[in-house]
Design an enzyme around this catalytic site. Structure first.
Site, PDB file in Angstrom:
ATOM      1  N   HIS A 372     157.206  33.891  47.362  1.00  0.00           N
ATOM      2  CA  HIS A 372     157.905  32.605  47.513  1.00  0.00           C
ATOM      3  C   HIS A 372     158.613  32.131  46.252  1.00  0.00           C
ATOM      4  CE1 HIS A 372     156.156  31.440  51.456  1.00  0.00           C
ATOM      5  NE2 HIS A 372     155.144  32.195  51.047  1.00  0.00           N
ATOM      6  N   LYS A 563     162.142  16.454  46.839  1.00  0.00           N
ATOM      7  CA  LYS A 563     161.509  17.751  46.609  1.00  0.00           C
ATOM      8  C   LYS A 563     160.686  17.620  45.336  1.00  0.00           C
ATOM      9  CE  LYS A 563     165.782  19.431  46.493  1.00  0.00           C
ATOM     10  NZ  LYS A 563     165.744  20.506  47.457  1.00  0.00           N
ATOM     11  N   ARG A 564     159.826  18.609  45.046  1.00  0.00           N
ATOM     12  CA  ARG A 564     159.082  18.551  43.800  1.00  0.00           C
ATOM     13  C   ARG A 564     160.033  18.420  42.617  1.00  0.00           C
ATOM     14  NH1 ARG A 564     153.335  19.347  43.787  1.00  0.00           N
ATOM     15  NH2 ARG A 564     153.535  19.543  41.537  1.00  0.00           N
ATOM     16  N   LYS A 569     165.326  22.841  39.933  1.00  0.00           N
ATOM     17  CA  LYS A 569     165.908  22.142  41.085  1.00  0.00           C
ATOM     18  C   LYS A 569     167.020  21.174  40.653  1.00  0.00           C
ATOM     19  CE  LYS A 569     161.548  22.399  43.717  1.00  0.00           C
ATOM     20  NZ  LYS A 569     161.820  23.143  44.968  1.00  0.00           N
ATOM     21  N   THR A 673     163.222  24.491  52.293  1.00  0.00           N
ATOM     22  CA  THR A 673     163.047  24.245  53.724  1.00  0.00           C
ATOM     23  C   THR A 673     163.480  22.814  54.041  1.00  0.00           C
ATOM     24  OG1 THR A 673     160.716  23.859  53.192  1.00  0.00           O
ATOM     25  CG2 THR A 673     161.267  25.938  54.273  1.00  0.00           C
ATOM     26  N   LYS A 677     165.719  20.988  57.225  1.00  0.00           N
ATOM     27  CA  LYS A 677     165.336  19.758  57.945  1.00  0.00           C
ATOM     28  C   LYS A 677     166.481  18.744  57.932  1.00  0.00           C
ATOM     29  CE  LYS A 677     160.664  20.744  56.455  1.00  0.00           C
ATOM     30  NZ  LYS A 677     159.692  20.559  55.366  1.00  0.00           N
TER      31      LYS A 677
HETATM   32  C1  26V Z   1     152.287  28.294  42.800  1.00  0.00           C
HETATM   33  C2  26V Z   1     151.181  27.951  42.099  1.00  0.00           C
HETATM   34  C3  26V Z   1     150.913  28.636  40.862  1.00  0.00           C
HETATM   35  C4  26V Z   1     149.501  28.452  40.426  1.00  0.00           C
HETATM   36  C5  26V Z   1     149.084  27.045  40.501  1.00  0.00           C
HETATM   37  C6  26V Z   1     149.151  26.539  41.907  1.00  0.00           C
HETATM   38  C7  26V Z   1     150.358  26.951  42.591  1.00  0.00           C
HETATM   39  C8  26V Z   1     150.653  26.350  43.772  1.00  0.00           C
HETATM   40  C9  26V Z   1     151.751  26.701  44.452  1.00  0.00           C
HETATM   41  C10 26V Z   1     152.569  27.663  43.973  1.00  0.00           C
HETATM   42  C11 26V Z   1     153.681  28.040  44.813  1.00  0.00           C
HETATM   43  C12 26V Z   1     154.994  27.962  44.196  1.00  0.00           C
HETATM   44  C13 26V Z   1     155.899  28.680  45.063  1.00  0.00           C
HETATM   45  C14 26V Z   1     156.510  27.810  46.113  1.00  0.00           C
HETATM   46  O1  26V Z   1     156.063  26.771  46.555  1.00  0.00           O
HETATM   47  N1  26V Z   1     157.611  28.294  46.537  1.00  0.00           N
HETATM   48  C15 26V Z   1     158.443  27.633  47.495  1.00  0.00           C
HETATM   49  O2  26V Z   1     158.185  28.210  48.760  1.00  0.00           O
HETATM   50  C16 26V Z   1     158.975  27.643  49.773  1.00  0.00           C
HETATM   51  C17 26V Z   1     158.551  28.267  51.076  1.00  0.00           C
HETATM   52  O3  26V Z   1     158.881  29.615  51.088  1.00  0.00           O
HETATM   53  C18 26V Z   1     160.437  27.867  49.472  1.00  0.00           C
HETATM   54  O4  26V Z   1     161.199  27.242  50.462  1.00  0.00           O
HETATM   55  C19 26V Z   1     160.814  27.309  48.110  1.00  0.00           C
HETATM   56  O5  26V Z   1     162.133  27.640  47.784  1.00  0.00           O
HETATM   57  C20 26V Z   1     159.876  27.866  47.069  1.00  0.00           C
HETATM   58  O6  26V Z   1     160.096  27.242  45.813  1.00  0.00           O
END
Ligand code: 26V
Length: 828
Positions: A372, A563-564, A569, A673, A677
């Site tokens: 992701h 968004k975050r 971003k 995503t 929406k």
């Molecule tokens: C990464 C980490 C790293 C360790 C600490 C906790 C934590 C929690 C979440 C994440 C995930 C980061 C990746 C993420 O959210 N990616 C997003 O995924 C979406 C669904 O596929 C996508 O639409 C976004 O573009 C993407 O940034």
């Protein structure tokens, strides 16, 4: 059970609770739940009591279907999907479950008969925020689609006691409060302490002789109990209910009793707290993994419990293990659950005594991995020292997997030591670590990216050696969103309009929205569509007034970026656009009468430790308080930043938006995503060629999308040449004036130091090249203003966005996974 009701008697098998499918029946069930469930009468019930009683009434109705589904799944033994995800950002459940069960109208009438406004009860629910952002929300959309399509699936995850923090602003700065979402209890969960699994940690390994076969075993040092909590995942009006199973950590008796008996009561309590910490809180960092031990504990905790669950609950005791790929596929939602790979091998080899090669062949067919991200710093690695201390046997297994893998790499590529170092699952710098994305890639039957561009970059830039080594393993499955929550429920007015035109089928067959293309040419329909948008804006305005004391003025374009908060971003690009417009007004260069009235809405949480992101939040609030209160602006510009953006707020903001801001640096946003929406709710996008924006633009057409900025190859080449922000600063007077205004303290009461780090970051040290895209962005915003001036043409474009974005249903994503990765089918 009395003897006259034998366990195989039809009554013992039949699901309980006759569904309350009439208003009277619903009233009866509701009152019963109020009386016997909450111990109150209607006249002295609180709103919480009524909410719980209503939730229980819906739940009782779904229960029959759930039990029936569980029974049938045990009976037919079809292949199932175990979706392993550390996050599920579910949003509120009540409305979704009312809709799924087809009870919305009956419930509304029944409550009205009791003098209760359903909407008041809706507000009582605290949303389970068990995720950070896109990845967690995607998991929630996917399980909704699987239930709606009747595909056997269990979502596995963690029941965090505290979800994503509650955000408030103190003097414009983010403050975080714990999200005690369970403080009143949740009516949607079913605890099964009797089904707890024991999960072990630490200790050492040893080898032994098993009747002539040398084997390893793990002698752990401590353990915790994983207690499952089940949640219903109802399909949309299809009588199907899947399961979401979240694990909660509880200290084991043996563990603290031992200490307790030694007389050290405080130590016993400490030990208990230590164990229970595992599911205490969701890590609020997204994208920069901190390598924290507790996080690895969380990851192993939930995947080990889930794998055990599959063996104990899904499979018969005598199941032939080589047939596992016909029964189960584990989908790894990013690297967070990847420790499941060595755990699965450990169970097969050490516990089930399977031969290593046979076990590995099974494993490689039972896992698939979704990536992701593209940010290198977001790829998880675990120091060998930590992993070996917490999971010694797993480290051995990873080493063995790597050894075999590197032998195969040498066979294929020769003794190219550089390449072997690059491909090794074990990295050496800065410390020896396990690269979880590599492990997932080696173990997975398929590796997928989440949008076309992302998947291509994954193949060509992030894992090119692996792509060459495993031809055909890397595929794309573009993300999607559930039309149930994000159109049907969140936008009832638009849904009504669509249903009037097309009938109801579009909710589960979103490509049918295509038929709206013809309606875009119908002036009458355009008028109705515009009225829907206006009504949604008024609704949002009510919500923001009540929630935050904000006023949304009539006649404003709603320009939304939610968004975050992350530098890639580029919320800063949006800030610069606002400051540029403001500076134009106060300097007199732009007549205020010529300014298109706009309300800018931001929603964003920053990871608590992400200093730059928090500064940017502060700046947005600071710009807002100056712009909103400057009489020279004459109310033409408003900046609103409601705190604590979450799924519930998204459901209100998105249907009201005119303009969707998707302005990440090309090549950095894996998919997005939110972008889908917005388009599905009739907002036009201003965006870069990034993530799924690319596909949105291809579908809606260039005339209905405001593209700007560098493409990914242009980004690459500018970066390779050496990005010099100052050259952009010097070349553009509007940019200069805006940055100078911030630097001069115009938004910090004259304090030049407050936002200096942001300005100097943009000028000297910005990996995300905000200044390089500034002038293109300002130019595209001018086109937006011009387009918005022709309201009827704008509405036509908005309708075409809705009509052409049916592709972005998560039902389609799920079909892609099913056909190209899982090879499962809807059952019964
Ligand atoms: C990464 C980490 C790293 C360790 C600490 C906790 C934590 C929690 C979440 C994440 C995930 C980061 C990746 C993420 O959210 N990616 C997003 O995924 C979406 C669904 O596929 C996508 O639409 C976004 O573009 C993407 O940034």
């Amino acid at each position: 059970m009395p003897d006259h009701l034998h366990p195989t008697h039809p009554l013992a098998l039949a699901p309980v609770a006759a569904p309350p499918s009439t208003v009277d029946g619903f009233v009866r069930e509701f009152l019963l739940n109020l009386n016997s469930g909450r111990g109150v009468t209607l006249s002295n019930a609180s709103a919480t009591d009524k909410y719980f009683a209503l939730a229980h009434t819906v739940r009782d109705y779904l229960m029959a279907r759930w039990l029936e589904d569980l029974r049938r799944q045990r009976e037919v033994q079809d292949k199932g999907v175990a979706y392993l995800s550390a996050e599920y950002l579910l949003g509120r459940q009540l409305d979704n479950n009312l809709l799924a069960s087809g009870l919305s109208e009956i419930a509304e009438e029944a409550l009205a008969a009791c003098g209760i406004d359903l909407d008041v009860l809706r507000q009582q629910e605290v949303e389970p925020g068990l995720g950070n952002g896109g990845l967690g929300r995607l998991a929630a959309c996917f399980i909704d689609s699987l239930a709606t399509m009747g595909v056997p699936n269990v979502g596995y995850g963690i029941r965090y006691e505290y979800g994503i923090f509650r955000q408030t602003f103190v003097d414009g700065q983010q403050a975080e409060q714990p999200d005690a979402w369970l403080s009143l209890g949740s009516p949607w969960e079913f605890a099964h302490p009797e089904g707890a699994q024991t999960i072990a940690f630490g200790g050492h390994t040893e080898t032994y002789d098993d009747e002539g076969v040398p084997r390893s075993r793990w002698i752990p040092a401590w353990n915790v109990q994983a207690v499952p909590y089940n949640y219903m995942v109802p399909g949309y009006q299809n009588g199907r209910v899947n399961t979401l199973r979240l694990w909660s950590a509880v200290a084991t008796n043996s563990f603290d009793l031992r200490v307790f008996n030694s007389g050290d009561y405080e130590e016993a309590v400490r030990a208990q707290t230590y164990a229970e910490n595992i599911s205490k809180v969701l890590y609020p960092e997204d994208s920069t993994p901190q390598g924290k031990e507790l996080r690895l504990q969380q990851q192993y905790f939930f995947v080990a419990a889930s794998i055990r669950d599959v063996f104990d609950v899904m499979l018969p005791a005598d199941f032939e293990l080589t047939n596992l790929p016909e029964r189960i596929i584990f989908q790894l939602n990013d690297t967070h659950p990847v420790i499941a790979v060595p755990e699965f091998m450990r169970v097969l080899v050490d516990e089930k005594k399977m031969d290593w090669d046979a076990a590995w062949a099974v494993t490689q067919q039972c896992f698939a991995y979704t990536c992701h991200t593209l940010l290198p710093e977001a790829l998880e690695v675990w120091p060998v020292e930590l992993l070996g201390r917490l999971l010694p046997r797993h480290l051995e297994i990873i080493y063995r997997i790597n050894e075999d893998f590197l032998v195969a790499v040498r066979e294929k590529f020769g003794d190219d030591e550089m390449r072997i170092r690059d491909m090794s699952i074990i990295g050496e710098h800065p410390v020896r670590s396990v690269r979880m994305a590599y492990l997932a890639t080696v173990a997975g039957a398929k590796v997928n990216g989440v949008a076309e561009l992302h998947s291509q970059l994954l193949r060509d830039k992030v894992l090119p050696d692996f792509n060459e080594f495993y031809p055909g393993k890397f595929i794309n499955v573009t993300n999607g969103v559930t039309p149930r929550r994000f159109v049907r429920l969140s936008n009832p007015s638009l849904s009504g309009l669509i249903t009037d035109a097309l009938g109801t089928g579009w909710v589960t067959d979103l490509e049918r929205l295509r038929e709206l293309e013809a309606y875009a040419e119908d002036p009458e329909f355009r008028t109705q569509f515009a009225e829907v948008k206006a009504a949604n804006k008024r609704l949002l305005s009510d919500v923001l007034r009540e929630r935050d004391g904000f006023e949304v003025s009539d006649g404003h374009m709603l320009d939304v970026m939610v968004k975050r908060l992350h530098e890639y971003k580029r919320q800063m690009l949006k800030v610069l656009h606002i400051v540029t417009t403001y500076e134009g007004i106060i300097s007199g260069r732009v007549a205020v009468g010529d300014v298109q009235p706009r309300t800018f809405i931001f929603g964003a949480k920053a990871a608590p430790g992400y200093v730059m992101a928090k500064r940017i939040i502060h700046l947005i609030n600071a710009v807002g308080s100056v712009v909103n209160n400057d009489p020279r602006v004459e109310g033409k510009l408003k900046v609103l930043f409601p705190p604590n953006y979450n799924v519930t707020l998204a459901e209100r903001v998105i249907p009201a938006a005119d303009l969707s801001e998707q302005i990440s640096l090309a090549g950095k946003e894996a998919s997005g995503t939110g972008n889908m929406k917005f388009a599905l709710n009739g907002a036009l996008t201003i965006g870069t060629d990034d993530g799924a924006n690319v596909e949105i633009r291809e579908l809606v057409g260039d005339d209905n999308f405001f593209l700007f900025g560098m493409s990914e190859p242009e980004v690459e080449s500018l970066w390779a040449k050496g990005y010099k922000p100052s050259s952009f600063y010097n070349a553009d007077s509007g940019l200069r004036r805006s940055l100078d205004l911030i630097a001069a303290g115009a938004f910090s009461g004259g304090d030049r130091s407050m936002f200096e780090p942001i300005v100097s970051n943009l000028l000297y040290d910005d990996r995300f090249m905000v200044l390089a895209d500034y002038s293109a962005y300002i130019g595209a915003q001018a086109k937006v203003d011009a387009a918005y001036a022709d309201q009827d043409a704008w509405t036509r474009s908005a309708i075409l966005n809705v009509a052409r974005c049916g592709y972005f249903s998560s039902d389609r994503s799920m079909r892609d996974y099913i056909e190209r990765i899982w090879h499962t089918a809807p059952s019964f």
